[in-house]
Scaffold this motif. Structure first.
Motif, PDB file in Angstrom:
ATOM      1  N   SER A 166       0.676  31.774 -21.547  1.00  0.00           N
ATOM      2  CA  SER A 166       1.663  31.314 -20.571  1.00  0.00           C
ATOM      3  C   SER A 166       1.303  31.692 -19.137  1.00  0.00           C
ATOM      4  O   SER A 166       1.609  30.944 -18.207  1.00  0.00           O
ATOM      5  CB  SER A 166       3.040  31.879 -20.924  1.00  0.00           C
ATOM      6  OG  SER A 166       3.465  31.417 -22.180  1.00  0.00           O
ATOM      7  N   TYR A 167       0.676  32.826 -18.947  1.00  0.00           N
ATOM      8  CA  TYR A 167       0.311  33.230 -17.585  1.00  0.00           C
ATOM      9  C   TYR A 167      -0.613  32.190 -16.953  1.00  0.00           C
ATOM     10  O   TYR A 167      -0.428  31.802 -15.797  1.00  0.00           O
ATOM     11  CB  TYR A 167      -0.368  34.595 -17.590  1.00  0.00           C
ATOM     12  CG  TYR A 167      -0.929  34.973 -16.237  1.00  0.00           C
ATOM     13  CD1 TYR A 167      -0.110  35.510 -15.245  1.00  0.00           C
ATOM     14  CD2 TYR A 167      -2.285  34.774 -15.934  1.00  0.00           C
ATOM     15  CE1 TYR A 167      -0.610  35.835 -13.994  1.00  0.00           C
ATOM     16  CE2 TYR A 167      -2.790  35.105 -14.686  1.00  0.00           C
ATOM     17  CZ  TYR A 167      -1.950  35.619 -13.721  1.00  0.00           C
ATOM     18  OH  TYR A 167      -2.457  35.918 -12.486  1.00  0.00           O
ATOM     19  N   CYS A 168      -1.626  31.767 -17.694  1.00  0.00           N
ATOM     20  CA  CYS A 168      -2.588  30.796 -17.168  1.00  0.00           C
ATOM     21  C   CYS A 168      -1.907  29.477 -16.819  1.00  0.00           C
ATOM     22  O   CYS A 168      -2.240  28.835 -15.825  1.00  0.00           O
ATOM     23  CB  CYS A 168      -3.696  30.546 -18.185  1.00  0.00           C
ATOM     24  SG  CYS A 168      -4.634  32.020 -18.644  1.00  0.00           S
ATOM     25  N   LYS A 169      -0.963  29.053 -17.635  1.00  0.00           N
ATOM     26  CA  LYS A 169      -0.323  27.755 -17.441  1.00  0.00           C
ATOM     27  C   LYS A 169       0.692  27.762 -16.304  1.00  0.00           C
ATOM     28  O   LYS A 169       0.834  26.759 -15.596  1.00  0.00           O
ATOM     29  CB  LYS A 169       0.391  27.328 -18.732  1.00  0.00           C
ATOM     30  CG  LYS A 169      -0.527  27.038 -19.902  1.00  0.00           C
ATOM     31  CD  LYS A 169       0.295  26.653 -21.122  1.00  0.00           C
ATOM     32  CE  LYS A 169      -0.569  26.387 -22.338  1.00  0.00           C
ATOM     33  NZ  LYS A 169       0.224  26.046 -23.538  1.00  0.00           N
ATOM     34  N   TYR A 170       1.406  28.873 -16.141  1.00  0.00           N
ATOM     35  CA  TYR A 170       2.575  28.837 -15.263  1.00  0.00           C
ATOM     36  C   TYR A 170       2.527  29.792 -14.068  1.00  0.00           C
ATOM     37  O   TYR A 170       3.125  29.487 -13.037  1.00  0.00           O
ATOM     38  CB  TYR A 170       3.834  29.151 -16.089  1.00  0.00           C
ATOM     39  CG  TYR A 170       3.974  28.316 -17.328  1.00  0.00           C
ATOM     40  CD1 TYR A 170       3.946  26.926 -17.258  1.00  0.00           C
ATOM     41  CD2 TYR A 170       4.113  28.900 -18.583  1.00  0.00           C
ATOM     42  CE1 TYR A 170       4.065  26.154 -18.411  1.00  0.00           C
ATOM     43  CE2 TYR A 170       4.240  28.140 -19.729  1.00  0.00           C
ATOM     44  CZ  TYR A 170       4.202  26.758 -19.637  1.00  0.00           C
ATOM     45  OH  TYR A 170       4.326  26.002 -20.765  1.00  0.00           O
TER      46      TYR A 170
END
Length: 469
Positions: A166-170
């Motif tokens: 999720s960190y990479c995406k958002y």
């Protein structure tokens, strides 16, 4: 027990990078990928630690790693040539996969699962706003180290709490930026569809830590959120990494277009390209004192007696750039939407991908010029300082040397390429008023070209009267 390779390709395409032994070794071999990731991870932590232990300006290593190496070459140069290879070797994503396996694997709440947090919050506000308004901030090694330490700790927290990377995406400042601009590259990840027809268990999708299905990339003309980690290629031999024409998907009908991608193009062409033309281009010409952001900045600075380390002119240049870009888009695409009988968002999703080259290809001008006058000797001398190599080099060129103007061609390549993509996308629209639609939609890239030409002429005809930093 690991995933088994269920597919074997008898013959790969000539354009398949995995069919070329040297390139396959560089892009697919597990040990090579691991060596890249260990190297960038070491650089990240060493540069952060070195910046904290050596916080004064005498430390040139920390700033060289992040602002002369990572940003210019792993981002601006690699995206239009090799695709999203920075995410492939990113230390955060590399360590994040292991942290996630040990973590809570929660589903991120809807309000947090929003890529605009990374684009606007982590990128525009946390970096570009600070850069233009407080230009000395990131020149301090300690501030740079703490900036990257903050995002490193933040990434580890997100990887531990949430699943799906999720960190990479958002949240990542360049997550959505990289996936959007990697469309300019000729490198495209997909699968051999004839093999996928008989596949009952998509090992490529099951192996993907980002929960993507590479077998759908070609059909959708989108590699959204793909970081080229190559876990899919290790799980199934039907995966291919192919050379296509530059900006391949930008000419095609995208099955599931994403507004975040178009917003990346528009926001960053304003915040980076237009603002740089204004504040770092025209402001440094002999016309600089007459520019509205300069006049307004001086007036505000004096009226409110603000300290000199606050650059109001830089902030005004960024705000003016955003106003101009989105003003042009609002006016032109409002009319286009009426012609196409849709809304502004629908019109942007149809045509907005044509703006992709403006920032990333145009940005090559700045990066390549600065390699010779700044980045090269900062990198070499910085590494020499940090590792005791005893090497010292001078810049390869001095600012203002005539031959450096050759790099000024890239903004014009970017502008005309954008117009070409736009014409191709307009030509397939089901409307007799294609010429009118093209004329309206082309106003932004034409303005970009005009601004690039005006800035170049201003610097040549009205050179700065004194040296600027």
């Amino acid at each position: 027990m690991g995933l088994q390779k269920l597919h074997f390709i008898p013959k790969r395409n000539r354009t398949d990078i995995f069919n070329i032994p040297v390139l396959s070794f560089l892009f697919k071999n597990r040990y090579m990928l691991l060596s890249y990731r260990l190297f960038t991870t070491f650089l990240l932590f060493y540069a952060i630690a070195y910046g904290i232990m050596n916080p004064t300006k005498e430390n040139i290593f920390t700033t060289a790693v992040f602002w002369s190496l990572f940003w210019p070459f792993f981002m601006v140069v690699s995206l239009p040539t090799l695709g999203n290879v920075f995410c492939m070797v990113c230390p955060h994503g590399f360590l994040g996969k292991y942290i996630t396996k040990l973590g809570l694997k929660l589903r991120p709440p809807n309000w947090l699962a929003n890529p605009y947090i990374g684009l606007i919050g982590s990128n525009v506000l946390a970096y570009w706003f600070v850069l233009y308004t407080f230009p000395g901030f990131f020149r301090q090694p300690l501030n740079t180290a703490l900036f990257f330490l903050f995002f490193t700790v933040l990434s580890f927290i997100f990887f531990f709490l949430f699943n799906g990377m999720s960190y990479c995406k958002y949240i990542c400042p360049i997550g959505s930026v990289n996936t959007a601009f990697s469309r300019v590259s000729p490198v495209w990840l997909s699968t051999y569809q004839e093999e996928c027809k008989t596949c009952k268990k998509p090992d490529c999708a099951l192996a993907c830590p980002y929960k993507l299905n590479p077998s759908k990339f070609e059909e959708r003309k989108s590699m959204m959120n793909c970081t080229m980690c190559m876990e899919c290629a290790h799980a199934c031999d039907a995966v291919k990494l192919e050379f296509k024409k530059w900006g391949y998907s930008l000419y095609e009908k995208i099955k599931q277009p994403k507004m975040i991608e178009v917003m990346v193009y528009l926001i960053l062409v304003a915040v980076i390209t237009f603002t740089m033309r204004f504040h770092h281009g025209l402001s440094r010409s002999g016309l600089g004192e007459y520019m509205p952001w300069t006049v307004g900045g001086k007036y505000i600075q004096q009226t409110f007696n603000l300290p000199k380390w606050i650059d109001v002119s830089g902030l005004l240049a960024m705000l003016l750039s955003l106003f101009l870009v989105f003003g042009i888009i609002y006016l032109t695409f409002g009319r286009i939407a009426k012609v196409l009988q849709t809304n502004v968002s629908g019109a942007l999703l149809l045509l907005g991908y044509a703006f992709a080259p403006l920032m990333i290809v145009g940005g090559l001008s700045h990066v390549l010029e600065f390699f010779f006058i700044e980045y090269y000797h900062h990198i070499v001398n910085g590494f020499s300082q940090a590792f005791g190599l005893g090497v010292f080099v001078e810049p390869l060129a001095k600012r203002g040397e005539a031959w450096l103007h050759v790099f000024r061609i890239f903004p014009f390549i970017a502008g005309f390429w954008s117009l070409h993509i736009l014409w191709k996308r307009v030509s397939v629209l089901n409307t007799p008023r294609r010429g009118y639609v093209f004329a309206l939609a082309s106003i932004l890239p034409v303005f970009y070209l005009a601004l690039s030409l005006f800035t170049l002429l201003a610097m040549l005809i009205f050179p700065p009267s004194h040296h600027h930093h």
